[in-house]
Design a protein around this motif. Sequence first.
Motif, PDB file in Angstrom:
ATOM      1  N   GLY A 172       3.411  20.115  -3.215  1.00 63.30           N
ATOM      2  CA  GLY A 172       2.891  19.727  -4.533  1.00 63.30           C
ATOM      3  C   GLY A 172       1.463  20.228  -4.722  1.00 63.30           C
ATOM      4  O   GLY A 172       1.083  20.702  -5.801  1.00 63.30           O
ATOM      5  N   GLU A 173       0.684  20.145  -3.668  1.00 61.28           N
ATOM      6  CA  GLU A 173      -0.696  20.646  -3.724  1.00 61.28           C
ATOM      7  C   GLU A 173      -0.702  22.174  -3.890  1.00 61.28           C
ATOM      8  O   GLU A 173      -1.513  22.727  -4.646  1.00 61.28           O
ATOM      9  N   ARG A 176       0.017  22.852  -7.450  1.00 61.16           N
ATOM     10  CA  ARG A 176      -1.146  22.477  -8.273  1.00 61.16           C
ATOM     11  C   ARG A 176      -2.231  23.562  -8.174  1.00 61.16           C
ATOM     12  O   ARG A 176      -2.801  23.984  -9.183  1.00 61.16           O
ATOM     13  N   HIS A 179      -1.159  26.687 -10.105  1.00 59.82           N
ATOM     14  CA  HIS A 179      -1.277  26.511 -11.563  1.00 59.82           C
ATOM     15  C   HIS A 179      -2.736  26.508 -12.008  1.00 59.82           C
ATOM     16  O   HIS A 179      -3.080  27.092 -13.038  1.00 59.82           O
ATOM     17  N   GLU A 180      -3.575  25.888 -11.205  1.00 56.83           N
ATOM     18  CA  GLU A 180      -5.020  25.854 -11.518  1.00 56.83           C
ATOM     19  C   GLU A 180      -5.586  27.286 -11.558  1.00 56.83           C
ATOM     20  O   GLU A 180      -6.500  27.585 -12.326  1.00 56.83           O
TER      21      GLU A 180
END
Length: 250
Positions: A172-173, A176, A179-180
Amino acid sequence: MLLLISPDGVEEALECAKAAEHLDIVDVKKPDEGSLGANFPWVIREIRGAVPADKPVSATVGDVPFKPGTVAQAALGAAVSGATYIKVGLYGCTTPDQAIEVMRGVVRAVKDYRPDAFVVASGYADAHRIGCVNPLALPDIARRSGSDAAMLDTAIKDGTRLFDHVPPEACGEFVRLAHEAGLLAALAGSVKSADLATLTRIGTDIVGVRGAVCEGGDRNKGRIQPRLVADFRAEMDRHAREHAATLAAS
Ligand SMILES: O=C[C@H](O)COP(=O)(O)O
């Protein structure tokens, strides 16, 4: 979530073509040369001709060494052969700087030839077993090299799976961070249907599979089966609907 399927040659790509409505990307590799083993240029070309024109063909450039010139030239070869997704497994890169150097060469070689090509920087969830860059470094490597996506696969196909090495919350990280950085996040590594709820929940953009859509779940001895591709897609769609309903209700 997009579904990327990895046939090992023309014959299996034709099986993928029968299930074309259920998949998004056909990924040419040569599994007997490694997790991201590169196939021959003529195989990429033939597969490009065999799958519907609206399905992008991806090609793996290999589990590559830290040899930026060699890898850039190989990546261009994959693009010239008709692949529009170019995947590089950063197997021999032990530091982020090495990985960035390799990927910068790939991005330049590929995009000078075909600006709309999509470059994927792939690391390995089981990096600790082979001594290459940390999986969570991939989004930054992809961003700093001008790649379009960060990916994780497993290097050693011995039955261990993505989540055995990078647990769901770390994946998940990874998503994230990708996407960031404005990138797509792709995940693979003996992924099964049972993993789809988690992969959907964490926002994975592309899931890559082979074993799960081969007869008997065997990526080596089994062959890709169109009905298993359809079943896998049905499960993806079910999880997407359930996830959307959960979000709507919260
Ligand atoms: O890019 C996807 C890989 O081919 C995944 O293969 P696998 O599902 O057998 O680990």
